[in-house]
Design a protein around this motif. Structure first.
Motif, PDB file in Angstrom:
ATOM      1  N   ARG A  77      53.672  92.280  75.231  1.00 48.54           N
ATOM      2  CA  ARG A  77      55.107  92.352  74.931  1.00 48.54           C
ATOM      3  C   ARG A  77      55.629  90.974  74.537  1.00 48.54           C
ATOM      4  O   ARG A  77      56.386  90.834  73.583  1.00 48.54           O
ATOM      5  CB  ARG A  77      55.867  92.901  76.148  1.00 48.54           C
ATOM      6  N   ARG A  78      55.199  89.933  75.272  1.00 47.62           N
ATOM      7  CA  ARG A  78      55.627  88.563  74.933  1.00 47.62           C
ATOM      8  C   ARG A  78      55.086  88.152  73.564  1.00 47.62           C
ATOM      9  O   ARG A  78      55.789  87.507  72.777  1.00 47.62           O
ATOM     10  CB  ARG A  78      55.182  87.585  76.022  1.00 47.62           C
ATOM     11  N   ALA A  79      53.864  88.532  73.267  1.00 45.77           N
ATOM     12  CA  ALA A  79      53.279  88.217  71.954  1.00 45.77           C
ATOM     13  C   ALA A  79      54.044  88.935  70.844  1.00 45.77           C
ATOM     14  O   ALA A  79      54.310  88.362  69.783  1.00 45.77           O
ATOM     15  CB  ALA A  79      51.803  88.597  71.922  1.00 45.77           C
ATOM     16  N   GLN A  80      54.410  90.181  71.081  1.00 45.19           N
ATOM     17  CA  GLN A  80      55.180  90.951  70.104  1.00 45.19           C
ATOM     18  C   GLN A  80      56.538  90.294  69.859  1.00 45.19           C
ATOM     19  O   GLN A  80      56.972  90.150  68.713  1.00 45.19           O
ATOM     20  CB  GLN A  80      55.359  92.379  70.608  1.00 45.19           C
ATOM     21  N   GLU A  81      57.207  89.881  70.910  1.00 45.41           N
ATOM     22  CA  GLU A  81      58.502  89.213  70.768  1.00 45.41           C
ATOM     23  C   GLU A  81      58.360  87.875  70.040  1.00 45.41           C
ATOM     24  O   GLU A  81      59.225  87.504  69.250  1.00 45.41           O
ATOM     25  CB  GLU A  81      59.179  89.034  72.121  1.00 45.41           C
ATOM     26  N   ALA A  82      57.270  87.162  70.294  1.00 46.75           N
ATOM     27  CA  ALA A  82      57.026  85.902  69.581  1.00 46.75           C
ATOM     28  C   ALA A  82      56.819  86.169  68.093  1.00 46.75           C
ATOM     29  O   ALA A  82      57.292  85.404  67.243  1.00 46.75           O
ATOM     30  CB  ALA A  82      55.821  85.180  70.172  1.00 46.75           C
ATOM     31  N   PHE A  83      56.147  87.254  67.783  1.00 44.76           N
ATOM     32  CA  PHE A  83      55.938  87.654  66.388  1.00 44.76           C
ATOM     33  C   PHE A  83      57.284  87.901  65.712  1.00 44.76           C
ATOM     34  O   PHE A  83      57.576  87.360  64.643  1.00 44.76           O
ATOM     35  CB  PHE A  83      55.062  88.912  66.350  1.00 44.76           C
ATOM     36  N   PHE A  84      58.128  88.717  66.338  1.00 42.97           N
ATOM     37  CA  PHE A  84      59.450  88.998  65.785  1.00 42.97           C
ATOM     38  C   PHE A  84      60.276  87.724  65.674  1.00 42.97           C
ATOM     39  O   PHE A  84      60.940  87.485  64.670  1.00 42.97           O
ATOM     40  CB  PHE A  84      60.201  90.019  66.647  1.00 42.97           C
ATOM     41  N   ALA A  85      60.246  86.902  66.719  1.00 41.75           N
ATOM     42  CA  ALA A  85      61.036  85.668  66.737  1.00 41.75           C
ATOM     43  C   ALA A  85      60.628  84.727  65.608  1.00 41.75           C
ATOM     44  O   ALA A  85      61.472  84.015  65.052  1.00 41.75           O
ATOM     45  CB  ALA A  85      60.899  84.971  68.089  1.00 41.75           C
ATOM     46  N   SER A  86      59.346  84.716  65.248  1.00 43.56           N
ATOM     47  CA  SER A  86      58.912  83.844  64.153  1.00 43.56           C
ATOM     48  C   SER A  86      59.441  84.328  62.807  1.00 43.56           C
ATOM     49  O   SER A  86      59.552  83.553  61.858  1.00 43.56           O
ATOM     50  CB  SER A  86      57.380  83.739  64.121  1.00 43.56           C
TER      51      SER A  86
END
Length: 144
Positions: free
Chosen positions: A110-119
């Motif tokens: 979930r944190r990796a997914q949010e980092a993807f979106f945030a980038s």
């Protein structure tokens, strides 16, 4: 992470319209330019229109046009909208994962997914068509 076909197409449609200038290509023309089925393009165009990112006019002189909101839309927001907010892995469902109650992987994904979106959040559609992309998009157009 792999994007859904509809997410990919939504981004490509927005980018294609961002370089259209005064031209207003039809959904059929955009589908042909992107080499995708018309029905798939029509569903994506309808969702983009519902979101206020493009306008679509029927009939003679009609076609698709990017709105100002579409030009300045965050790529991250568009991806979130089309991808939904579901988890990367399905821990629950018909056969729930036996590790569900003690798993640390779900949170990490979930944190990796949010980092993807945030980038993707700071990037706009207009940013995505800066050279060299914009001229290439113009080159694939089926219209003169």
């Amino acid at each position: 992470m792999r994007l859904l076909r509809s997410t990919d197409l939504a981004l490509r449609v927005l980018m294609r319209l961002a370089v259209a200038g005064e031209s207003t290509p039809t959904t059929r023309e955009v589908a042909a330019d992107m080499d995708v089925p018309y029905t798939h393009a029509a569903k994506v165009v309808a969702e983009l229109q519902h979101l206020g990112l493009l306008t679509a006019r029927r009939g003679r002189g009609g076609g698709l046009a990017l709105t100002e909101e579409g030009r300045t839309a965050s790529v991250g927001a568009v991806v979130r909208t089309f991808e939904g907010d579901g988890d990367v892995v399905e821990c629950e469902g018909a056969t729930p994962c036996p590790l569900h109650s003690a798993c640390r992987l779900r949170g990490a994904l979930r944190r990796a997914q949010e980092a993807f979106f945030a980038s993707l959040d700071p990037l706009t559609v207009a940013d995505m068509v800066a050279p060299p992309t914009g001229p290439v998009l113009l080159g694939i157009s089926s219209r003169p």
